[in-house]
Design an enzyme around this catalytic site. Structure first.
Site, PDB file in Angstrom:
ATOM      1  N   GLN A 199      -7.605  -1.457   1.608  1.00 37.04           N
ATOM      2  CA  GLN A 199      -7.014  -0.658   2.677  1.00 37.04           C
ATOM      3  C   GLN A 199      -8.031   0.375   3.168  1.00 37.04           C
ATOM      4  O   GLN A 199      -8.481   1.230   2.417  1.00 37.04           O
ATOM      5  CB  GLN A 199      -5.746   0.040   2.188  1.00 37.04           C
ATOM      6  CG  GLN A 199      -5.024   0.720   3.299  1.00 37.04           C
ATOM      7  CD  GLN A 199      -3.777   1.433   2.840  1.00 37.04           C
ATOM      8  OE1 GLN A 199      -3.082   1.966   3.680  1.00 37.04           O
ATOM      9  NE2 GLN A 199      -3.469   1.482   1.574  1.00 37.04           N
ATOM     10  N   CYS A 237      -0.494   5.825   8.270  1.00 37.80           N
ATOM     11  CA  CYS A 237      -0.419   7.096   7.549  1.00 37.80           C
ATOM     12  C   CYS A 237      -0.171   8.250   8.519  1.00 37.80           C
ATOM     13  O   CYS A 237      -0.960   8.491   9.431  1.00 37.80           O
ATOM     14  CB  CYS A 237      -1.694   7.349   6.758  1.00 37.80           C
ATOM     15  SG  CYS A 237      -1.604   8.868   5.785  1.00 37.80           S
ATOM     16  N   VAL A 279       0.621   5.607  -1.290  1.00 39.64           N
ATOM     17  CA  VAL A 279      -0.210   6.696  -1.794  1.00 39.64           C
ATOM     18  C   VAL A 279      -0.047   6.814  -3.306  1.00 39.64           C
ATOM     19  O   VAL A 279       1.063   6.783  -3.825  1.00 39.64           O
ATOM     20  CB  VAL A 279       0.168   8.029  -1.100  1.00 39.64           C
ATOM     21  CG1 VAL A 279      -0.581   9.190  -1.712  1.00 39.64           C
ATOM     22  CG2 VAL A 279      -0.103   7.930   0.391  1.00 39.64           C
ATOM     23  N   PRO A 300       0.831  -1.204   0.000  1.00 43.66           N
ATOM     24  CA  PRO A 300       0.000   0.000   0.000  1.00 43.66           C
ATOM     25  C   PRO A 300       0.869   1.259   0.000  1.00 43.66           C
ATOM     26  O   PRO A 300       1.689   1.446   0.882  1.00 43.66           O
ATOM     27  CB  PRO A 300      -0.798  -0.116   1.305  1.00 43.66           C
ATOM     28  CG  PRO A 300       0.014  -1.017   2.180  1.00 43.66           C
ATOM     29  CD  PRO A 300       0.768  -1.932   1.262  1.00 43.66           C
TER      30      PRO A 300
END
Length: 178
Positions: free
Chosen positions: A87, A116, A16, A14
């Site tokens: 996610q 995050c 961005v 995962p």
């Protein structure tokens, strides 16, 4: 029974702006075993409805915001169904479960994003903010594990010291995540 996570896996992690449908399909075509969706916030997802987009051959989760046209919040292709980890951005056990139940037909597992560090996540108690509120994080994970059939994972960051990190990991493992 074999687990989605048994053995060595090649995974599109995962990241961005990387987990888009074209990138996921490309990664699968070139040997990835598992791929992650972009983080999708539970509050946004639960406003969506699932639509089979026959023209494109995909499944869209769309929402209408005010006077705007329908917007695609999440898109998936049936070929990734057994290898896609969704996610989820969340700070609430019940909203997390609602979101997971909504996407359950189209994904292989649910991953709670607890890593995050960006303000858009942490200001609402999501992402890395959950690491400072382990009771809430445990409640979210327990609700997901007990409330729906898919495997649940949690992406975390290392805490300031090894002892605290290992203590948190043991606690999270006790929720039944894998």
């Amino acid at each position: 029974m074999a687990s989605l996570f048994d053995g060595q896996k090649l995974i599109l992690a995962p990241m961005v702006r990387i987990g888009t449908l074209p990138m996921r399909l490309l990664a699968l075509r070139h040997g990835a075993d598992l791929v992650y969706s972009p983080e999708t916030i539970d509050r946004k997802l639960v406003t969506c409805r699932r639509i089979v987009n026959e023209r494109l051959g995909v499944v869209d989760y769309v929402t209408t915001s005010g006077n705007m046209d329908e917007a695609v919040v999440f898109r998936t292709h049936p070929s990734e169904r057994t290898r896609l980890i969704f996610q989820l951005g969340t700070a609430d056990p019940e909203l997390a479960l609602q979101a997971a139940l909504l996407v359950q037909p189209d994904v292989a597992a649910i991953d709670v994003n607890c890593g995050c560090p960006k303000r858009f996540s942490t200001h609402a108690g999501m992402g890395a903010a959950l690491l400072r509120d382990p009771d809430r994080l445990v409640a979210i994970l327990e609700r997901l594990v007990g409330g729906q059939p898919l495997p649940v994972t949690a992406k975390i960051r290392l805490l300031p010291n090894e002892e605290d990190t290992l203590s948190l990991v043991r606690r999270l493992w006790g929720t039944g995540i894998r």
